[in-house]
Write an enzyme that holds these catalytic residues in place. Structure first.
Site, PDB file in Angstrom:
ATOM      1  N   ARG A  12       4.936  27.413  37.410  1.00  0.00           N
ATOM      2  CA  ARG A  12       4.133  27.377  36.190  1.00  0.00           C
ATOM      3  C   ARG A  12       4.711  26.308  35.275  1.00  0.00           C
ATOM      4  NH1 ARG A  12       5.247  32.925  37.129  1.00  0.00           N
ATOM      5  NH2 ARG A  12       3.410  34.182  37.637  1.00  0.00           N
ATOM      6  N   LYS A  52       7.214  35.295  34.261  1.00  0.00           N
ATOM      7  CA  LYS A  52       6.718  36.255  33.285  1.00  0.00           C
ATOM      8  C   LYS A  52       7.611  37.491  33.263  1.00  0.00           C
ATOM      9  CE  LYS A  52       1.890  34.801  33.627  1.00  0.00           C
ATOM     10  NZ  LYS A  52       0.492  35.207  33.922  1.00  0.00           N
ATOM     11  N   HIS A  81      -1.831  23.848  35.796  1.00  0.00           N
ATOM     12  CA  HIS A  81      -2.004  24.980  36.708  1.00  0.00           C
ATOM     13  C   HIS A  81      -2.741  24.573  37.974  1.00  0.00           C
ATOM     14  CE1 HIS A  81      -0.597  29.024  36.123  1.00  0.00           C
ATOM     15  NE2 HIS A  81      -1.657  29.525  36.731  1.00  0.00           N
ATOM     16  N   ARG A  90      -0.371  24.007  40.689  1.00  0.00           N
ATOM     17  CA  ARG A  90       0.092  25.296  41.233  1.00  0.00           C
ATOM     18  C   ARG A  90      -0.959  25.856  42.188  1.00  0.00           C
ATOM     19  NH1 ARG A  90       3.377  29.855  40.033  1.00  0.00           N
ATOM     20  NH2 ARG A  90       2.283  31.816  39.731  1.00  0.00           N
ATOM     21  N   HIS A 135       4.049  36.096  41.928  1.00  0.00           N
ATOM     22  CA  HIS A 135       3.011  37.061  41.591  1.00  0.00           C
ATOM     23  C   HIS A 135       3.529  38.483  41.782  1.00  0.00           C
ATOM     24  CE1 HIS A 135      -0.441  33.995  42.430  1.00  0.00           C
ATOM     25  NE2 HIS A 135       0.035  33.898  41.204  1.00  0.00           N
ATOM     26  N   TYR A 142      -6.376  32.730  46.664  1.00  0.00           N
ATOM     27  CA  TYR A 142      -6.215  31.444  47.334  1.00  0.00           C
ATOM     28  C   TYR A 142      -6.699  31.495  48.773  1.00  0.00           C
ATOM     29  CZ  TYR A 142      -3.435  30.404  43.246  1.00  0.00           C
ATOM     30  OH  TYR A 142      -3.033  30.234  41.964  1.00  0.00           O
TER      31      TYR A 142
END
Length: 320
Positions: free
Chosen positions: A149, A173, A266, A269, A292, A301
């Site tokens: 990110r 995150k 992004h 990514r 994730h 994806y």
């Protein structure tokens, strides 16, 4: 208790206890204060389901996207759930608030051929030795090579990179750390940047600080030297590079090549994840690389990759 005071308590909980990123906390703040302002700053206990639905309906009438509405409902539910747990509410009326279903939008992905062309052009520009061009080449190679990110890349420090193993430690995150690999092209670009460019950019920060101090009346010999930043990627004036500068770089290079004006970091990514799956990478491995929490997030994806597989099948199979 006034709703605004409760919101501040919840935001503090998100940042200090749940350790969400500042950007996420800002998003919660915007959503919740929009509700408080719409209802004219009521007491928390006075907010009922009718008020919540009116707030939601007003935004939908103004043309708010379903994805934004769903996010705002999630923000409200999180806030009311916390308030009930804290004993500030007897009932959580937000549980009866209906969240619109989000349409699944496939991410924008640049082809491997387009990215190879962009990176070749950026590498050629870096070959002239300009400090910013060297940095930009290293940044794009690292962003695409690691699937990081943009905030993770901007927060990267020098001791987060293991050049021998070609891995880097990223803080994602919730302040979660993960180790991700990156390729030889990124390593070469990083080495060129760290040796030939970063010292030049770092020196600019010292020079700017000295100049500002002299201008304010101090002597050059007493000008304070700023603490040496450990940031990998520096801006033109020697400070830690910010996400806006990275966004501008990606838009100027990759966005122009793809033909999408608002293409952001992004997209690299997304492209990295899709190209990994196209190359046969395991979905779980891609989940680990991207950081994730849920495999379901990574599975989007597979839709992009499957579309390409279907196209190849139609072109190649005699019974397609």
């Amino acid at each position: 208790m006034r709703a605004g005071h409760a919101v501040e308590g919840y935001l503090a909980h998100l940042g200090e206890v749940r350790r969400l990123s500042p950007a996420t906390v800002r998003a919660y703040r915007a959503d919740l204060y929009d509700l408080v302002d719409f209802l004219d700053g009521p007491d928390l206990a006075a907010i009922d389901l009718e008020g919540l639905r009116e707030w939601q309906w007003h935004a939908a009438k103004a043309g708010q996207a379903k994805s934004t509405s769903a996010r705002r409902v999630s923000s409200v539910r999180g806030f009311f759930g916390w308030a009930k747990e804290e004993g500030l509410l007897d009932e959580d009326v937000s549980l009866r608030l209906v969240s619109p279903k989000r349409g699944r939008t496939l991410p924008t992905v640049a082809t491997a051929e387009v990215l190879a062309s962009v990176l070749r052009a950026v590498e050629q520009a870096a070959g002239e030795g300009d400090a910013i061009a060297l940095r930009d080449h290293a940044l794009l190679e690292t962003l695409y090579g690691s699937g990081a990110r943009v905030a993770e890349l901007c927060a990267l420090d020098l001791d987060d990179i293991d050049h021998e193993r070609r891995t880097m430690r990223l803080r994602g995150k919730g302040d979660k750390e993960r180790i991700v690999p990156f390729g030889l092209p990124a390593e070469r670009a990083l080495q060129a940047y760290l040796v030939r460019s970063r010292p030049v950019l770092s020196a600019r920060a010292v020079a700017d600080t000295a100049a500002n101090t002299v201008a304010s009346g101090a002597t050059a010999s007493r000008a304070p030297v700023p603490p040496a930043t450990r940031a990998v990627f520096l801006g033109a004036r020697g400070g830690r590079l910010g996400p806006r500068a990275v966004h501008a770089l990606v838009t100027r290079t990759v966005g122009a090549a793809v033909g999408v004006e608002a293409l952001g970091p992004h997209a690299l990514r997304h492209s990295a994840a899709t190209h990994l799956l196209d190359g046969g990478a395991d979905l779980r491995a891609v989940q680990e690389i991207l950081g994730h929490a849920s495999l379901g997030t990574t599975q989007i994806y597979t839709h992009v990759s499957t579309d390409r597989l279907r196209d190849a099948y139609r072109l190649a199979h005699p019974r397609a």
